[in-house]
Design a protein around this motif. Structure first.
Motif, PDB file in Angstrom:
ATOM      1  N   GLY A   1      46.717  49.193  43.756  1.00 23.95           N
ATOM      2  CA  GLY A   1      45.305  49.548  43.672  1.00 23.95           C
ATOM      3  C   GLY A   1      44.571  48.727  42.626  1.00 23.95           C
ATOM      4  N   VAL A   2      45.237  48.441  41.516  1.00 27.16           N
ATOM      5  CA  VAL A   2      44.640  47.613  40.458  1.00 27.16           C
ATOM      6  C   VAL A   2      44.384  46.194  40.974  1.00 27.16           C
ATOM      7  CG1 VAL A   2      45.014  46.568  38.191  1.00 27.16           C
ATOM      8  CG2 VAL A   2      45.675  48.952  38.591  1.00 27.16           C
ATOM      9  N   PHE A   3      45.403  45.595  41.591  1.00 29.61           N
ATOM     10  CA  PHE A   3      45.256  44.227  42.091  1.00 29.61           C
ATOM     11  C   PHE A   3      44.209  44.139  43.200  1.00 29.61           C
ATOM     12  CE2 PHE A   3      49.508  43.430  40.172  1.00 29.61           C
ATOM     13  CZ  PHE A   3      49.191  42.252  39.499  1.00 29.61           C
ATOM     14  N   VAL A   4      44.199  45.128  44.102  1.00 26.15           N
ATOM     15  CA  VAL A   4      43.213  45.119  45.185  1.00 26.15           C
ATOM     16  C   VAL A   4      41.802  45.286  44.617  1.00 26.15           C
ATOM     17  CG1 VAL A   4      42.408  46.338  47.255  1.00 26.15           C
ATOM     18  CG2 VAL A   4      44.851  45.930  46.920  1.00 26.15           C
ATOM     19  N   GLY A   5      41.664  46.131  43.589  1.00 20.94           N
ATOM     20  CA  GLY A   5      40.367  46.293  42.948  1.00 20.94           C
ATOM     21  C   GLY A   5      39.871  45.001  42.330  1.00 20.94           C
ATOM     22  N   PHE A   6      40.762  44.301  41.604  1.00 22.54           N
ATOM     23  CA  PHE A   6      40.395  43.020  41.004  1.00 22.54           C
ATOM     24  C   PHE A   6      40.141  41.956  42.071  1.00 22.54           C
ATOM     25  CE2 PHE A   6      42.920  44.112  36.931  1.00 22.54           C
ATOM     26  CZ  PHE A   6      41.804  44.732  36.394  1.00 22.54           C
ATOM     27  N   GLY A   7      40.907  42.003  43.164  1.00 26.28           N
ATOM     28  CA  GLY A   7      40.804  40.983  44.195  1.00 26.28           C
ATOM     29  C   GLY A   7      39.724  41.249  45.223  1.00 26.28           C
ATOM     30  N   TYR A   8      39.933  42.256  46.065  1.00 27.59           N
ATOM     31  CA  TYR A   8      38.964  42.564  47.121  1.00 27.59           C
ATOM     32  C   TYR A   8      37.631  43.008  46.536  1.00 27.59           C
ATOM     33  CZ  TYR A   8      36.827  44.645  51.256  1.00 27.59           C
ATOM     34  OH  TYR A   8      35.959  44.958  52.272  1.00 27.59           O
ATOM     35  N   GLY A   9      37.669  43.795  45.451  1.00 23.58           N
ATOM     36  CA  GLY A   9      36.436  44.254  44.826  1.00 23.58           C
ATOM     37  C   GLY A   9      35.581  43.101  44.335  1.00 23.58           C
ATOM     38  N   THR A  10      36.209  42.101  43.751  1.00 24.87           N
ATOM     39  CA  THR A  10      35.482  40.914  43.285  1.00 24.87           C
ATOM     40  C   THR A  10      34.991  40.084  44.458  1.00 24.87           C
ATOM     41  OG1 THR A  10      36.778  40.806  41.234  1.00 24.87           O
ATOM     42  CG2 THR A  10      35.685  38.775  41.955  1.00 24.87           C
TER      43      THR A  10
END
Length: 398
Positions: A304-313
């Protein structure tokens, strides 16, 4: 030299309105399948259609809203969207058949598509060019927060209060947003006669902004990858006996996005889009890989952290790019083009990926999606990244 002001009254109003739009969208998405099953004894496929037909309505609406927004007026289009959305939300109280529900969900999606296209166009016009990435990043947080809070409240109300309370909450929020936008001042775009003539007829250029195609195409593939999380995370977590932890995935995703968004937005403006876009693909791909290897709960939360940093950005930066490359009088078309492709990827993904799951399983699915997202890094370079590098060098040399 002082930076132009970002946090204006108009920016806050349109961001809040967009939050409530997406809040009602996500709240009803998690509620309507259960509503269709309990009220009309719908089969799983029929209940899925009741939920998904909303996206089809939004796609159709974006086509025509993007085409008409500059001719009709951005604020008028926003009013139209809110009126359709409010009327169709009120109709949920008297829905008495499955076919009625299908029609109303489609029209509800039309209202959402019109209104969200308008908010996306309006916010692009009130954000200073010098703070485009930062402003779009903060604006996009309205969707991130809605994606975290909306489903949670929808499930809570279903379990403890009942379906009608969902419809009441949505109606109240839409009315409040509708009232707020009356105080919104939208910069007017004066079109030349030539521009008006070009918008007549059913030409492809009247429905899409061609300059936004490169980033929109990439968005479709990234959205395709993200759909694997939206649709199959629950089933995957049940298979690996981590359902309780998986329910916190989107909370962690939203928190990571909240933390990273202020920084990535400023980097976008100061260092250029490539500085944030390339890492966003890699981080998203890592998140999918971590998810594919989940054996303990902390793997899902880390994903969830990586997806937030990746997809969220990626989401906010790609939207900023679509507006940045378009002529000012075609911001509406650029916004709708971006979201049409993104929504298409998210909408088509579950249907196509469902055929592969029996063959490769959920772990194989997330590994495959990690590869797709990583390939998007290369696709981005050829479609936009190298042009952005050349433009930045030219601007620095001038």
């Amino acid at each position: 030299m002082n930076k132009p002001k970002l946090w204006t009254k108009d920016f806050l109003i349109v961001s809040a309105s967009n939050f409530f739009l997406y809040f009602t969208f996500y709240l009803l998405m998690v509620s309507i399948t259960t509503f269709a099953t309990d009220q009309f004894h719908a089969s799983p496929s029929e209940a899925g259609l009741a939920s998904g037909i909303f996206v089809l309505g939004a796609l159709v609406a974006r086509l025509f809203a993007g085409r008409s927004i500059e001719r009709v007026g951005r604020k008028k289009i926003l009013y139209i969207g809110f009126i359709i959305l409010l009327l169709t939300t009120l109709l949920y109280f008297i829905v008495n058949s499955l076919s009625f529900l299908f029609v109303n969900r489609f029209l509800n999606g039309v209202g959402f598509g019109v209104a969200s296209t308008a908010t996306g166009t309006i916010v692009a016009s009130v954000i200073p060019n010098e703070r485009r990435g930062e402003g779009t990043g903060y604006y996009a947080l309205s969707v991130t927060l809605a994606a975290a809070v909306g489903p949670f409240l929808g499930m809570f109300l279903n379990q403890h209060v009942g379906f009608n309370m969902n419809f009441i909450v949505c109606s109240v929020l839409i009315i409040a947003s509708f009232a707020a936008v009356f105080f919104l001042k939208v910069p007017k775009v004066v079109l030349t006669q030539g521009q008006l003539d070009n918008m007549k007829g059913f030409k492809l250029s009247n429905f899409f902004e061609s300059k936004a195609f490169p980033i929109a195409i990439i968005s479709a593939f990234v959205g395709f990858g993200y759909s694997s999380i939206l649709t199959f995370l629950t089933a995957y977590s049940e298979e690996i006996h981590l359902v309780d932890v998986a329910s916190f995935f989107f909370i962690v995703y939203a928190a990571a996005t909240l933390v990273s968004r202020p920084l990535t937005g400023k980097w976008f403006d100061k260092k250029g889009e490539n500085f944030v876009m390339y890492p966003s693909f890699i981080l998203f791909a890592i998140g999918l890989l971590v998810l594919s290897q989940a054996h303990q709960g902390y793997f899902i939360l880390l994903a969830g952290v990586f997806v937030g940093f990746g997809y969220g950005t990626f989401m906010s930066s790609a939207q900023a790019i679509s507006v940045k490359v378009a002529p000012r009088h075609r911001m509406g078309l650029a916004t709708s083009t971006f979201f049409i492709f993104l929504d298409a990827g998210i909408g088509v993904g579950p249907f196509l990926l469902g055929f592969f799951i029996p063959v490769i399983g959920y772990r194989g699915l997330y590994i495959s999606m990690a590869i797709v997202v990583f390939v998007c890094t290369i696709l981005y370079y050829f479609l936009h990244g190298r042009k952005a590098t050349e433009s930045k060098k030219f601007a620095e040399a001038s």
